[in-house]
Scaffold this motif. Structure first.
Motif, PDB file in Angstrom:
ATOM      1  N   ALA A  43       5.555  26.297  -2.516  1.00 14.46           N
ATOM      2  CA  ALA A  43       6.517  26.237  -1.422  1.00 14.46           C
ATOM      3  C   ALA A  43       6.866  27.653  -0.960  1.00 14.46           C
ATOM      4  N   PRO A  44       7.424  27.785   0.237  1.00 15.93           N
ATOM      5  CA  PRO A  44       7.790  29.116   0.746  1.00 15.93           C
ATOM      6  C   PRO A  44       8.724  29.904  -0.172  1.00 15.93           C
ATOM      7  N   ASN A  45       9.561  29.213  -0.944  1.00 12.54           N
ATOM      8  CA  ASN A  45      10.492  29.918  -1.835  1.00 12.54           C
ATOM      9  C   ASN A  45       9.872  30.246  -3.200  1.00 12.54           C
ATOM     10  N   GLY A  46       8.594  29.925  -3.390  1.00 14.29           N
ATOM     11  CA  GLY A  46       7.921  30.244  -4.645  1.00 14.29           C
ATOM     12  C   GLY A  46       7.870  29.113  -5.645  1.00 14.29           C
ATOM     13  N   ASP A  47       8.564  28.003  -5.381  1.00 10.76           N
ATOM     14  CA  ASP A  47       8.474  26.847  -6.273  1.00 10.76           C
ATOM     15  C   ASP A  47       7.060  26.265  -6.206  1.00 10.76           C
ATOM     16  N   ARG A  60       7.944  19.599 -10.141  1.00 11.49           N
ATOM     17  CA  ARG A  60       8.210  20.913  -9.551  1.00 11.49           C
ATOM     18  C   ARG A  60       8.482  21.935 -10.649  1.00 11.49           C
ATOM     19  N   ARG A  62      10.264  25.348 -10.714  1.00 15.43           N
ATOM     20  CA  ARG A  62      11.065  26.276  -9.914  1.00 15.43           C
ATOM     21  C   ARG A  62      10.687  27.713 -10.255  1.00 15.43           C
ATOM     22  N   GLN A  63      10.797  28.574  -9.274  1.00 18.34           N
ATOM     23  CA  GLN A  63      10.447  29.975  -9.481  1.00 18.34           C
ATOM     24  C   GLN A  63      11.263  30.558 -10.630  1.00 18.34           C
ATOM     25  N   ASP A  88       9.370  24.573   5.765  1.00 14.30           N
ATOM     26  CA  ASP A  88      10.796  24.624   5.421  1.00 14.30           C
ATOM     27  C   ASP A  88      11.066  24.168   3.993  1.00 14.30           C
ATOM     28  N   GLY A  89      10.030  23.727   3.278  1.00 10.18           N
ATOM     29  CA  GLY A  89      10.180  23.306   1.889  1.00 10.18           C
ATOM     30  C   GLY A  89      10.860  21.962   1.714  1.00 10.18           C
ATOM     31  N   GLU A 106      14.272  17.049  -1.942  1.00 12.86           N
ATOM     32  CA  GLU A 106      15.638  17.085  -2.480  1.00 12.86           C
ATOM     33  C   GLU A 106      15.996  15.797  -3.195  1.00 12.86           C
TER      34      GLU A 106
END
Length: 217
Positions: A43-47, A60, A62-63, A88-89, A106
């Protein structure tokens, strides 16, 4: 005889991260709930999102975390395969059997992505988000093809599609790849039908072919 794997009653699966410059192992992650990591998307946030094919779920990492967490309930999908995450994740799209699934990252809600009547989405394999479309390798339609799918803003339906490559004579169950710039580089002849349930491989096998397909046409 050549074998691809040895059956065991103690399945274990984990994600390994390597330094591409040195080859050093940087991280490993798993979860007791995971049965078989198949495909990944960052994902864009690194997840990192992963499909668990045997468990019928999405997980998932998470980063910065060391253990995967469950996103969807077990058994919600039959053999989830390729996965892509929207810019946008908020949504993960999953290739699953005869359909494309939409996962709310989510809430974990799983729904079927609607599609036009003249588009078959069975046997999608590797899928990748590129610019504002989904690139998909499909290996259950004739010899196989590469598609660009445009989706509605809510990612609940396919609004259009384009065949970027189809029925190439060298295709033999095309499968996973990666996007480099404006090209998809992928395995054109996985020859997966040579793999038997007991892990043995039926010869002969042809040399593996990597194809590249332009994503702008």
């Amino acid at each position: 005889a050549t074998t691809a794997f040895v059956p065991t009653d103690k399945p274990r699966t984990e994600l390994l991260a390597y330094d591409l410059q040195t080859g050093a192992l940087r991280q490993r992650a798993s979860s007791p709930e995971l049965r078989s990591i198949n495909d990944l998307a960052v994902a864009p946030n690194g997840d990192v999102y992963a499909t668990d094919s045997l468990g019928g779920a999405v997980f998932r990492l998470r980063q910065g975390a060391e253990t995967f967490e469950r996103v969807t309930e077990a058994g919600k999908m039959a053999y989830p395969n390729g996965i892509a995450v929207t810019p946008d994740g908020a949504v993960a799209l999953v290739a699953q059997g005869v359909s494309l699934r939409r996962i709310d990252t989510e809430t974990g809600e799983v729904t079927v992505v609607a599609h036009p009547a003249d588009l078959a989405l069975l046997s999608l394999d590797g899928i990748y988000w590129h610019e504002d479309a989904l690139i998909a390798v499909q290996n259950g339609a004739g010899r196989g093809r590469v598609l660009r799918l445009t989706l509605a803003a809510d990612r609940k339906s396919v609004t259009g599609f384009q065949v970027l490559e189809g029925s190439h004579p060298d295709f033999d169950i095309p499968t996973t790849g990666t996007i480099v710039g404006d090209k998809l580089i992928y395995i054109a002849n996985s020859q997966l039908d040579h793999l038997e349930d007991d892990g043995s491989i039926t010869p002969p096998l042809a040399p593996v072919r990597l194809f590249e397909t332009a994503l702008h046409r």
